[in-house]
Scaffold this active site. Structure first.
Site, short mmCIF file in Angstrom:
data_model
loop_
_atom_site.label_atom_id
_atom_site.label_comp_id
_atom_site.label_asym_id
_atom_site.label_seq_id
_atom_site.Cartn_x
_atom_site.Cartn_y
_atom_site.Cartn_z
N GLU A 163 0.68 -1.18 -0.02
CA GLU A 163 -0.03 -0.01 0.05
C GLU A 163 0.87 1.19 0.06
OE1 GLU A 163 -2.92 -0.18 3.10
OE2 GLU A 163 -3.65 -1.95 2.60
N GLU A 359 -5.12 -8.66 0.65
CA GLU A 359 -5.80 -8.34 1.91
C GLU A 359 -7.22 -7.88 1.72
OE1 GLU A 359 -4.73 -5.09 4.44
OE2 GLU A 359 -2.32 -5.69 4.24
O1 IFM Z 1 -4.27 -3.06 9.22
C1 IFM Z 1 -4.44 -2.53 7.76
C2 IFM Z 1 -3.12 -3.11 7.24
O2 IFM Z 1 -1.90 -2.98 7.80
C3 IFM Z 1 -3.00 -2.65 5.83
N1 IFM Z 1 -4.33 -2.71 5.19
C4 IFM Z 1 -5.39 -2.43 5.91
C5 IFM Z 1 -5.53 -2.92 7.12
C6 IFM Z 1 -6.82 -2.57 7.90
O3 IFM Z 1 -6.75 -1.25 8.07
#
Ligand code: IFM
Length: 457
Positions: A163, A359
């Site tokens: 990210e 994710e």
């Molecule tokens: O916890 C975070 C993660 O570190 C990165 N993506 C989003 C998740 C939830 O906010």
């Protein structure tokens, strides 16, 4: 509803969010140690000092992954464990921890998926300018080379960055994440240096010649107008530009989106740090793209918006959460169709390459009931709907190869501290007891069947 035979089902975590042991075995300080210890930055002053104590509970956590039948596990390496001050030779004890992790996964037939950077930059590099300095991109490639040299024989999936939008904009533009800057110019420069670090690390790892799969993970959000008005359509385009195209365009087209640059030039911020040849390195072919998906941005034009810590205020835009939307404990709208849209968009507008959802998951106000059980039916129905949305994207041609649920354990949710729980496994932070939630048992069954039964309600 079934998934292809080799579809990879797993979960994800990140080093600072679960490991704890911040002073052990030579680990140096990271920007998140500094940021979380400064008053006012994190809810209730929580820090990652202990987190889930995963560093000491590795075997127990690996056994739990095996018991749940996970096929893959995405984790991140803490750069300051490997290079305590961000440069120079590797700290062997730091590498040893990840060697034990990877070997433990392999012994249990769980595929490791390794992320090199999930936001814990060595503080020593921040002190020299951090991601606003080109030197950090070079140091990142050096660090990638050290980790790759140690683990490329046992890890097949490598993700350079997690990210970059969050690291650049929440960290440098809006100041709600480490290192806490509020400066659009710094965010643009950090964006470029993160992407350049990705490109240089790819080059370094490719030069070794091992037959591994190398990629990067972006958080992507469809952006749509809040009202049927041209002004909102324009605002949604601006948000799409900064949140999505500022990363997709350089990675897949070797160019930054002109509309985004021109908007920021108007604010006196630019990308003058870009040098000849950088975009060629950034756009070198990927073996896969990791997609983190949580929600869609529904955007209103908001010329009066000027709160410096409000994401997109500098774009004269304000994301709203529709009143009727189901919301997670983060206040994020539940919107599975957005996942289908974003996966199909990558194929249609950018490239037909292997994709992984690296994710996806939701926060729930979880608690252990008097019998010690954690019944998170909301998470089950959220995941069920998102798995179906992913299958729909595959039916529409997206080459999705796997799905990593965020997260394996409840953990340190950055500026929200421990107040938000995303895990399939409940963590009692006072005792460090792990309790698989209803969703963990349900997910085991999805993995076992490689598919879904009747929709969860
Ligand atoms: O916890 C975070 C993660 O570190 C990165 N993506 C989003 C998740 C939830 O906010």
């Amino acid at each position: 509803m079934n998934f292809p035979e080799n579809f990879l089902w797993g979960t994800a975590t990140a080093s600072y969010q679960i490991e704890g042991a911040v002073d052990e075995d030579g680990r140096g300080a990271s920007i998140w140690d500094t940021f979380s210890h400064a008053p006012g930055n994190v809810y209730r002053g929580d820090t990652g000092d202990v987190a889930c104590d995963h560093y000491h509970r590795l075997e127990e956590d690996l056994d739990l992954m095996a018991e749940l039948g996970l096929q893959a596990y995405r984790f991140s390496v803490a750069w300051p464990r490997v290079q305590p001050d961000g440069s120079g030779p590797a700290n062997q004890k730091g590498l040893d921890f990840y060697r034990r992790l990877v070997d433990g996964l392999r012994e249990r037939s769980i595929e490791p998926m390794l992320t090199l950077y999930h936001w814990d930059l060595p503080q020593a590099l921040e002190d020299r300018g951090g991601w606003t300095s080109r030197e950090t991109s070079e140091r990142f490639a050096e660090y990638a080379g050290l980790v790759y040299g140690a683990l490329s024989g046992t890890v097949s999936y490598w993700i350079t960055l997690n990210e970059p939008w969050v690291a650049a904009w929440l960290g440098h533009g809006y100041g709600v994440h480490a290192p806490g800057k509020q400066d659009a110019g710094a965010a643009l420069s950090a964006s470029h240096h993160l992407l350049l670090g990705h490109g240089l690390a790819m080059e370094r790892m490719r030069s070794v010649g091992d037959d591994n799969r190398l990629g990067v993970t972006l958080n992507l959000h469809p952006a749509v107008p809040g009202r049927d008005r041209d002004a909102d359509r324009e605002a949604a385009r601006r948000v799409d530009g900064q949140a999505n195209r500022l990363y997709l365009d350089p990675l897949f087209r070797g160019a930054y989106p002109e509309d985004v640059l021109s908007h920021y030039r108007g604010l006196g911020a630019d990308l003058s740090v870009v040098r000849d040849g950088d975009l060629r390195k950034i756009s070198a072919p990927l073996d896969f793209l990791g997609v983190n998906y949580y929600f869609r941005h529904t955007v209103r034009d908001a010329p009066e918006e000027d709160a410096p810590d409000a994401p997109f205020a500098d774009l004269d835009a304000r994301p709203i959460v529709p009143h009727a939307a189901e919301k997670t404990a983060m206040g994020w709208p539940v919107d599975p169709e957005g996942l289908t849209e974003i996966l199909v968009r990558i194929k249609e507008e950018y490239a037909d390459l292997p994709l992984y959802v690296t994710e996806n998951g939701r926060a729930v106000h979880d608690y252990a009931d008097p019998n010690g059980e954690v019944k998170d039916d909301e998470r089950v129905s959220y995941l069920d709907a998102h798995f179906r949305a992913a299958r729909e994207a595959m039916d529409r041609g997206a080459d999705l190869r796997g799905y990593m649920v965020w997260s394996f354990l409840d953990n340190f949710e950055w500026a929200e501290g421990y107040s938000k729980r995303f895990g399939l496994v409940f963590v009692d932070y006072a005792t460090q007891k792990r309790t698989p939630k209803t969703s963990a048992r349900w997910y085991s069954e999805v993995i076992r069947r490689n598919g879904l039964g009747e929709p969860a309600r």
